[in-house]
Each structure stands twice: as structure tokens, then as C-alpha cells.
Motif scaffolding. Structure first.
Motif, PDB file in Angstrom:
ATOM      1  N   GLU A  97       0.833  -1.248  -0.051  1.00 32.25           N
ATOM      2  CA  GLU A  97      -0.062   0.025   0.037  1.00 32.25           C
ATOM      3  C   GLU A  97       0.740   1.447  -0.067  1.00 32.25           C
ATOM      4  O   GLU A  97       1.808   1.431   0.514  1.00 32.25           O
ATOM      5  CB  GLU A  97      -0.882   0.091   1.179  1.00 32.25           C
ATOM      6  CG  GLU A  97      -1.763   1.184   1.520  1.00 32.25           C
ATOM      7  CD  GLU A  97      -2.507   1.124   2.692  1.00 32.25           C
ATOM      8  OE1 GLU A  97      -3.627   0.622   2.631  1.00 32.25           O
ATOM      9  OE2 GLU A  97      -1.948   1.637   3.536  1.00 32.25           O
ATOM     10  N   LYS A 116      -0.778  -0.724  -4.583  1.00 34.97           N
ATOM     11  CA  LYS A 116      -1.984  -0.051  -4.536  1.00 34.97           C
ATOM     12  C   LYS A 116      -1.909   1.276  -3.609  1.00 34.97           C
ATOM     13  O   LYS A 116      -1.308   1.480  -2.748  1.00 34.97           O
ATOM     14  CB  LYS A 116      -2.997  -1.058  -3.959  1.00 34.97           C
ATOM     15  CG  LYS A 116      -2.903  -1.401  -2.328  1.00 34.97           C
ATOM     16  CD  LYS A 116      -3.899  -2.417  -1.836  1.00 34.97           C
ATOM     17  CE  LYS A 116      -3.652  -2.707  -0.273  1.00 34.97           C
ATOM     18  NZ  LYS A 116      -4.608  -3.586   0.246  1.00 34.97           N
ATOM     19  N   ASP A 176      -3.945   4.143  -1.294  1.00 36.65           N
ATOM     20  CA  ASP A 176      -5.078   4.270  -0.303  1.00 36.65           C
ATOM     21  C   ASP A 176      -5.356   5.861  -0.349  1.00 36.65           C
ATOM     22  O   ASP A 176      -4.330   6.856   0.413  1.00 36.65           O
ATOM     23  CB  ASP A 176      -4.670   4.051   1.137  1.00 36.65           C
ATOM     24  CG  ASP A 176      -5.724   4.116   1.997  1.00 36.65           C
ATOM     25  OD1 ASP A 176      -6.721   4.944   1.597  1.00 36.65           O
ATOM     26  OD2 ASP A 176      -5.694   3.492   3.276  1.00 36.65           O
TER      27      ASP A 176
END
Length: 312
Positions: A197, A260, A262
């Protein structure tokens, strides 16, 4: 010279001392129990007993976005108190040379990049590290005021960009981005984690200099202190996106997973790139490339991985 180095046990301090072996200066490196910068009486007692000819003020409460947001009172009050105590005491004892280490965090959040030294107090600060920035601004201004009142006292400030390297803190909770990402990616590779993340969209830009280069600059500054500007940025004059830092570290580590984003997480200032015009005119430039610095930092992390500092 006999030089008092505050914060000798921090990342910058340890990098300075690693390089000190190549120079003839004598460094005083007291622990916090020997010199409590939060206690003015302790500061005055130490200066009375040891009488340094120069002070390099590298001590401070430091951390990344999470730490600054969690403890804004500590980041403001402790850093402010340390700066005021050591600077006022140095003035009282007429110590002629004082090198104050500040931070590019003190530039306005919406200032036009690259950030020149004239932008201090020209706009609203970044809220996620405002307390730390205010403390750094106060010490920087106090250096200016002391020199204005007593020109023979050369009290000057350098404003480094973000740093990483040997003796860094490697934690996802209280360290800066590069060491935190190094630990995160190495752990992900070891655990075969498929995805990592990244806070925000990863498009914020940052400038990171290898701490060993800053240490080299410190010794250059000591030798040319009389002609050094009152306030001066020290950095690369080049920046990268957060995504690019993740990608470069992953390449060096050999991590093959995905990233990814956030978008609910804070990212701080969109860009923080210093103007290195004064630095170039002063005759100094960095030596370590980003990839080389990352490789050296990973090597250090892996060699020290079992130490307490990495498990706290």
C-alpha cells in the motif's frame, strides 16, 4: 576547533562523526543525560565546563507524517525549547560560530517550487508538520537576530532537504519515507506479500539526499564558514514522485509485487524541492546518486536488522 555537536546520537550526528575521523577537529558529543537541552541550567553548566569554539545544533525530535500528527505538542515544544536554550546560551557565552540545522518543512505549503530561502514565513505551513516547522522557523530567525545585534557572532542556518542513509530509523510509524519503505518492501519480499500500500496517489514529489553527503557538506561549511550565507538550502535540486521512490527501492530489493494506493491517507505537501542556487554559488554539490544511496542504506539496514532500534 573544539566543536559541540548536539544530537550526536541521531542520524545526522552519527554520519558527521563517521566522517570526523578524516578531520582534525575535536568533537564534544554529550549524551542527553550529560547535556539536557530542555534544561537551560544544564546547557549553561556544560558550556561553562567545556567552552566549545563552535556549536553544530543537530538535535531534535524528528519523524514522518504519522509521528508529527500524533504528537504535535512534543514536536513544537521540545524542538522550540532546545533551540532557544542552546542559542541563547551560546550568545551569553559569546561562542563565535553556530551552525543551526533546520528543515525544508518550514517553507509554506503552497509556495512555488523550487523553494528559495527568501520564502520563510511567506505563507501558511503544511498542517501535518506545522509544530515542527514553527520550532525550526524560530531557531532560524533567532540566528538572524543574534547576528544582527552582534555581527561578530556568526550564527547561520542550513536547510537540508529530506535525508536518508546510515543510522536512519526504520519504522513504518516514526521514520521518514525512504527508510520506512525500505523496511516495508524488504518485509513484503521476505513474506511473499503480493501487494504493498502507498499513501495517497503517490504523485507528491520529494527530494531526498543521502545523509553521508550532508555530513561532507558540514565539514565543507566549517572550513568556509565566514563566506557561507546566513540561510542556505542544502540538497540536490532534483526530486522524484513517491511512486518513483517505491519503484526504485523495489528494483534494488528485487521485489516483484504490485502497489495499491490508499487515497484516504494524508500525503503532506505536493512538492518540496529546494532552490540550490546559493549552494552552487557556495561551491558544493552532492556526490551520491539515488540508487547508490538506496543500495548503501539497504546494506546498512540488513547488517543492523536484529538491533533493538529496528524492533522498537
Amino acid at each position: 576547533m573544539k566543536i559541540l555537536l548536539t544530537g550526536a546520537n541521531g542520524m545526522v550526528g552519527k554520519n558527521i562523526l563517521e566522517l570526523a575521523k578524516q578531520h582534525k577537529h575535536h568533537f564534544l558529543t554529550p549524551s542527553s543525560s550529560e547535556l539536557n537541552l530542555l534544561d537551560n541550567a544544564s546547557v549553561q553548566k556544560f558550556l561553562t565546563e567545556h567552552q566549545p569554539e563552535m556549536i553544530i545544533h543537530a538535535a531534535g525530535i524528528v519523524g514522518g507524517i504519522q509521528a508529527n500528527m500524533a504528537q504535535p505538542v512534543k514536536f513544537l515544544v521540545d524542538n522550540m525549547q532546545m533551540g532557544l536554550n542552546i542559542l541563547n546560551s551560546a550568545k551569553t557565552f559569546a561562542i563565535k560560530r553556530f551552525l543551526n540545522l533546520s528543515s525544508s518543512c518550514m517553507y509554506p505549503r503552497d509556495a512555488q517550487n523550487p523553494l528559495s530561502e527568501t520564502l520563510i514565513l511567506k505563507g501558511e505551513l503544511e498542517p501535518t508538520n506545522e509544530g515542527y516547522a514553527l520550532a525550526k522557523i524560530a531557531a532560524t530567525r533567532l540566528c538572524e537576530y543574534i547576528n544582527q545585534e552582534q555581527p561578530e557572532l556568526l550564527y547561520k542556518t542550513i536547510i537540508p532537504c529530506n535525508l536518508f542513509g546510515h543510522h536512519d530509523k526504520f519504522s513504518e510509524h516514526n521514520s521518514h519515507m525512504i527508510p520506512a519503505v525500505i523496511k516495508k518492501i524488504i518485509t513484503a519480499k521476505e513474506d511473499s506479500t503480493a501487494e504493498i500500500e502507498i499513501w495517497g496517489d503517490g504523485e507528491a514529489r520529494r527530494e531526498f539526499m543521502y545523509a553521508g553527503d550532508l555530513a561532507e557538506f558540514i565539514f565543507y561549511a566549517i572550513e568556509h564558514f565566514d563566506r557561507m550565507p546566513q540561510n542556505m538550502n542544502v540538497g540536490l535540486g532534483t526530486d522524484y514522485t513517491i511512486n518513483e521512490y517505491y519503484q526504485r527501492i523495489a528494483e534494488v530489493v528485487g521485489y516483484k509485487g504490485a502497489f495499491k494506493h490508499d487515497l484516504s491517507k494524508p500525503v503532506g505537501m505536493k512538492q518540496k524541492l529546494i532552490d540550490d542556487s546559493k549552494l552552487k554559488a557556495f561551491g558544493w554539490s552532492h556526490k551520491t546518486s539515488l540508487t547508490s544511496g538506496i543500495e548503501k542504506t539497504i546494506e546498512f539496514y540488513l547488517s543492523e536488522k536484529n538491533n533493538d532500534q529496528f524492533t522498537n
